[in-house]
Design a protein around this motif. Sequence first.
Motif, PDB file in Angstrom:
ATOM      1  N   HIS A  17       0.725  -0.971   0.108  1.00 22.52           N
ATOM      2  CA  HIS A  17       0.216  -0.091   0.150  1.00 22.52           C
ATOM      3  C   HIS A  17       0.866   1.352   0.069  1.00 22.52           C
ATOM      4  N   ASN A  18       1.821   1.809  -0.218  1.00 19.63           N
ATOM      5  CA  ASN A  18       3.038   2.398  -0.829  1.00 19.63           C
ATOM      6  C   ASN A  18       2.749   2.973   0.753  1.00 19.63           C
ATOM      7  N   ASN A  19       2.938   2.751   2.283  1.00 20.50           N
ATOM      8  CA  ASN A  19       2.334   3.670   3.214  1.00 20.50           C
ATOM      9  C   ASN A  19       2.146   4.913   2.984  1.00 20.50           C
ATOM     10  N   SER A  20       0.930   4.939   2.322  1.00 26.17           N
ATOM     11  CA  SER A  20       0.214   6.684   2.102  1.00 26.17           C
ATOM     12  C   SER A  20      -1.130   6.249   3.138  1.00 26.17           C
ATOM     13  N   GLN A  21      -1.002   7.724   3.852  1.00 26.16           N
ATOM     14  CA  GLN A  21      -1.791   8.521   4.919  1.00 26.16           C
ATOM     15  C   GLN A  21      -3.163   8.013   4.567  1.00 26.16           C
ATOM     16  N   GLY A  22      -3.457   7.362   3.198  1.00 26.17           N
ATOM     17  CA  GLY A  22      -4.798   7.052   3.595  1.00 26.17           C
ATOM     18  C   GLY A  22      -5.677   5.931   3.123  1.00 26.17           C
ATOM     19  N   ALA A  23      -4.175   4.702   3.419  1.00 31.84           N
ATOM     20  CA  ALA A  23      -4.406   3.637   3.268  1.00 31.84           C
ATOM     21  C   ALA A  23      -4.692   2.170   4.646  1.00 31.84           C
ATOM     22  N   ILE A  24      -4.528   3.233   5.466  1.00 33.56           N
ATOM     23  CA  ILE A  24      -4.703   2.565   7.067  1.00 33.56           C
ATOM     24  C   ILE A  24      -6.317   1.501   7.066  1.00 33.56           C
ATOM     25  N   ILE A  25      -6.952   1.449   6.797  1.00 33.06           N
ATOM     26  CA  ILE A  25      -8.296   1.021   6.566  1.00 33.06           C
ATOM     27  C   ILE A  25      -8.222  -0.586   5.754  1.00 33.06           C
ATOM     28  N   SER A  26      -7.012  -0.477   4.159  1.00 28.42           N
ATOM     29  CA  SER A  26      -6.560  -0.866   3.568  1.00 28.42           C
ATOM     30  C   SER A  26      -6.101  -2.177   4.395  1.00 28.42           C
ATOM     31  N   ILE A  27      -5.004  -1.758   4.965  1.00 29.39           N
ATOM     32  CA  ILE A  27      -3.461  -1.980   5.470  1.00 29.39           C
ATOM     33  C   ILE A  27      -4.902  -2.982   6.649  1.00 29.39           C
ATOM     34  N   LEU A  28      -4.961  -2.625   6.735  1.00 34.59           N
ATOM     35  CA  LEU A  28      -6.091  -3.395   8.234  1.00 34.59           C
ATOM     36  C   LEU A  28      -6.634  -4.380   7.873  1.00 34.59           C
ATOM     37  N   GLU A  29      -7.671  -4.647   6.598  1.00 32.12           N
ATOM     38  CA  GLU A  29      -7.959  -5.303   5.649  1.00 32.12           C
ATOM     39  C   GLU A  29      -7.517  -6.317   5.036  1.00 32.12           C
ATOM     40  N   ASP A  30      -6.546  -5.538   5.102  1.00 27.51           N
ATOM     41  CA  ASP A  30      -5.362  -6.883   4.547  1.00 27.51           C
ATOM     42  C   ASP A  30      -4.960  -8.815   5.048  1.00 27.51           C
ATOM     43  N   VAL A  31      -4.907  -7.210   6.833  1.00 28.35           N
ATOM     44  CA  VAL A  31      -3.916  -7.846   7.357  1.00 28.35           C
ATOM     45  C   VAL A  31      -4.919  -9.049   7.949  1.00 28.35           C
ATOM     46  N   GLN A  32      -6.404  -8.405   8.368  1.00 27.51           N
ATOM     47  CA  GLN A  32      -7.632  -9.102   8.953  1.00 27.51           C
ATOM     48  C   GLN A  32      -7.601 -10.309   7.575  1.00 27.51           C
ATOM     49  N   ALA A  33      -7.773 -10.385   6.617  1.00 29.43           N
ATOM     50  CA  ALA A  33      -8.191 -11.899   5.757  1.00 29.43           C
ATOM     51  C   ALA A  33      -6.901 -12.384   5.172  1.00 29.43           C
ATOM     52  N   THR A  34      -5.891 -11.857   6.168  1.00 24.79           N
ATOM     53  CA  THR A  34      -4.338 -12.874   6.171  1.00 24.79           C
ATOM     54  C   THR A  34      -4.940 -13.986   7.641  1.00 24.79           C
ATOM     55  N   TYR A  35      -5.176 -12.846   8.785  1.00 20.65           N
ATOM     56  CA  TYR A  35      -5.469 -13.567  10.039  1.00 20.65           C
ATOM     57  C   TYR A  35      -6.923 -14.037  10.315  1.00 20.65           C
ATOM     58  N   ASN A  36      -7.520 -13.454   9.680  1.00 12.97           N
ATOM     59  CA  ASN A  36      -8.330 -14.025  10.690  1.00 12.97           C
ATOM     60  C   ASN A  36      -9.114 -12.833  11.234  1.00 12.97           C
ATOM     61  N   TYR A  37      -8.502 -12.212  11.762  1.00 11.24           N
ATOM     62  CA  TYR A  37      -8.952 -10.675  13.042  1.00 11.24           C
ATOM     63  C   TYR A  37      -6.933 -10.434  12.561  1.00 11.24           C
ATOM     64  N   LEU A  38      -6.955  -8.838  13.926  1.00 10.91           N
ATOM     65  CA  LEU A  38      -6.441  -7.940  13.559  1.00 10.91           C
ATOM     66  C   LEU A  38      -5.469  -8.309  15.444  1.00 10.91           C
ATOM     67  N   PRO A  39      -4.359  -9.499  15.054  1.00 15.14           N
ATOM     68  CA  PRO A  39      -3.377  -9.983  16.214  1.00 15.14           C
ATOM     69  C   PRO A  39      -2.777  -8.910  16.486  1.00 15.14           C
ATOM     70  N   GLU A  40      -2.458  -8.366  17.767  1.00 21.21           N
ATOM     71  CA  GLU A  40      -1.931  -7.482  18.807  1.00 21.21           C
ATOM     72  C   GLU A  40      -0.741  -6.548  18.228  1.00 21.21           C
ATOM     73  N   ALA A  41       0.435  -7.664  17.313  1.00 21.05           N
ATOM     74  CA  ALA A  41       1.382  -8.462  17.005  1.00 21.05           C
ATOM     75  C   ALA A  41       1.722  -7.758  15.938  1.00 21.05           C
ATOM     76  N   ALA A  42       0.816  -7.892  15.137  1.00 19.81           N
ATOM     77  CA  ALA A  42       0.350  -7.243  13.842  1.00 19.81           C
ATOM     78  C   ALA A  42       0.095  -5.934  13.889  1.00 19.81           C
ATOM     79  N   LEU A  43      -0.530  -5.200  14.572  1.00 19.65           N
ATOM     80  CA  LEU A  43      -0.434  -4.392  14.818  1.00 19.65           C
ATOM     81  C   LEU A  43       0.223  -3.267  14.834  1.00 19.65           C
ATOM     82  N   ARG A  44       1.169  -3.644  15.806  1.00 26.31           N
ATOM     83  CA  ARG A  44       2.723  -3.619  16.636  1.00 26.31           C
ATOM     84  C   ARG A  44       3.229  -3.459  15.020  1.00 26.31           C
ATOM     85  N   ILE A  45       3.495  -3.458  14.545  1.00 23.64           N
ATOM     86  CA  ILE A  45       4.348  -4.232  13.036  1.00 23.64           C
ATOM     87  C   ILE A  45       3.962  -3.195  12.490  1.00 23.64           C
TER      88      ILE A  45
END
Lengths: 283, 239
Positions: A17-45
Motif C-alpha cells: 500500500h506504499n505507506n500512503s496516508q489513506g491506506a490505513i483501512i486497506s492495510i488493516l483489511e489485508d491483515v485481517q484477511a491474512t489472519y482472520n482477525y487483527l492480532p496485537e503483534a501485527a498491529l504493532r508491526i
Amino acid sequence: MKTRINPEDVFRIVDKHNNSQGAIISILEDVQATYNYLPEAALRIVASRTSHSLVDLFGVATFYRSFSLEPRGKHIASVCMGTACHVRGSRQVLKSFEDNLRVKAGGTSTDGEFSLSTVNCVGACALGPVAVVDGDYYRNVKDGDVSGILDRASRIDGALKMTDDERVFAVSVSCPSCNRSLLNDEHLLDGHPMIRVTASFGRKHGWIRLSSLYGDYRIQSEYAIPKGVVVHFFCPRCHAELRSGRLCPDCDAPTILLLVRGGGTIQLCSRSGCKQHFLDLGG
Amino acid sequence: MITLRINGVTAHVENGTTLLEAAEFLGFPIPTLCHMDGLSPYGACRLCVVEIGEVGQSRLVSACTYPAEEGLVVRTASSRVVSNRKMILELLLASCPQSKTIQDLAAAHEVRQQRFRQEYEDCILCGRCVRMCEEQMMAKAIGFRGRGENRSVGTPFDVKSEVCRLCGACMQVCPVCELRCTFTEPEKAICGGCANLSPPCVDMNEYEDMMCYMNPCVACEIVRRDGELTAKEIDDVVV
C-alpha cells in the motif's frame, strides 16, 4: 488460540500500500484477511512500519465493526437487526442461530467454526429477515432455516479461503475456434463452474475438467493421466484442437490456447504435471 | 481581511480566524470546555455554540471550529443560543456532575438542575487529553477507542503505552477528572512515582527554574525514611 505472526507477511502488506496516508483501512483489511482477525503483534508491526501510531490503528480497528481484535471462527454469520428485519422477526432468527451454535451474538463457537454477530442493516430490507453467512445472503430466513444454512456453510468449507486470496480469481474461457464457452455449470468447484474440454492421450479419449480459478491447478479427468504425458485438448463443441503453436519454455510440450471472456488469452502447457501457463489479458 | 458582524458589531479579522477568536477579540464571552489554546479546534463539547445567518435562516455552529466568513452575521447570546447552551450544560451535568469545571459553568449560566437520568461518568470525551498527548507532548500514547456509547479514551489494548512518558499532561488538562497526585493510593496513581520511591520530580534540585504542573502534587516534598512512609506522615503531607 494464538496466531503466529510472520513479520515478513505484515511488511509485504504494508509495502503493497506504499505507506500512503489513506491506506490505513486497506492495510488493516489485508491483515485481517491474512489472519482472520487483527492480532496485537501485527498491529504493532504495522505501526512501526508506517507513519500511523498504534493509537490511530487501534482507534480505527475498534471503530469499524468489520474489524475484530479477537480470533474469529472459520465462518462468519451475521444476522440483520435493522428495522425492517426486526419487525419481520429477526429476533427469533438470531435466537435460532444462538441456539444452533450455542453462542451468544458477538461470540465464537467453542469449536472455533462459527462467529455470530448482529448487523444493523445490510441494505436488503425488502428481503428481510436477512442473514449473511460467509458473504452469502439468505432472504426471508425463518428460524427453521437456520440449521440448514449453517450446514451449507460448513459443507463449502475451504471455499472462503480460496475466495479470500486475491491471487485466485475465476476466468471465463471460450474456444478460440467457435468462441463458445467452455465453462460447465453442472460441475462446480468452490462455487465456480469448471472448464470442460475433451482430452486425448495415448489411446484414451475422454473428458477433463479444469478448475476455472486462476492459480488453482486442480483437475478432474475421466481417465487418470500419468505424469509427464503430453495431452491433446479439443473443444467439446466444435472438436477443434486447442493449440497455440507455442511451446512450453519449461518442457517443450505444445501449449493449448483458450480465449478469456472480456479480452485476452490464456495458454497452458499440455504436459501433465507441468504448471507453466501464460495469461495475456492485453490481446 | 474578513469583515463580519458579531452581535451587531463590525469586526475585521485575519483570514482563517475562527468565530471564537473573533468574538473574544471583540470582548464577547463564549463559554468553552473542549477548547484549549495550543490545541487544535475540536468542536466536541458544543458549548461554544453560536447562531449564524439572518433571522429565519439561521443555524447553530460551534464557534471554535467555524472559520470567519465575509459578511457573516453572528449572534453569540441570542435566546436560541442561550437555551441550547443550557441544554448542553444540563446534559454535561447529567453525565459528570462531580466535575468542578462543569459545575462552575452550569452555575455561571444559571443552570440549577438537570432533568435527565443521573450518571457518574468519568469522561465527557472532550478529547483534550488526546490532543494534548499528540500535539503538545508528541507522544500519541492515548486515543479514542470504539464508537457510539462504547467510545472511550485510553491506551491501545489497555496496556501501558510504550510512548507514554508519564508526563501527566492528560490529567492536567482534563476538565472532569481533575486528578491530583494519588500517592496515598498507589494502585490508583498514574505514575506511582512517589509510592515507588522514584518521583518524576526527583531531579528538582538540579534545576533552578524547576516547575511542576501537578500543583499541588507535593511528591517532591515527602520526607522519606528508609524508603517507607508511615500513614501519619502521608496524612500530614496530604493535609
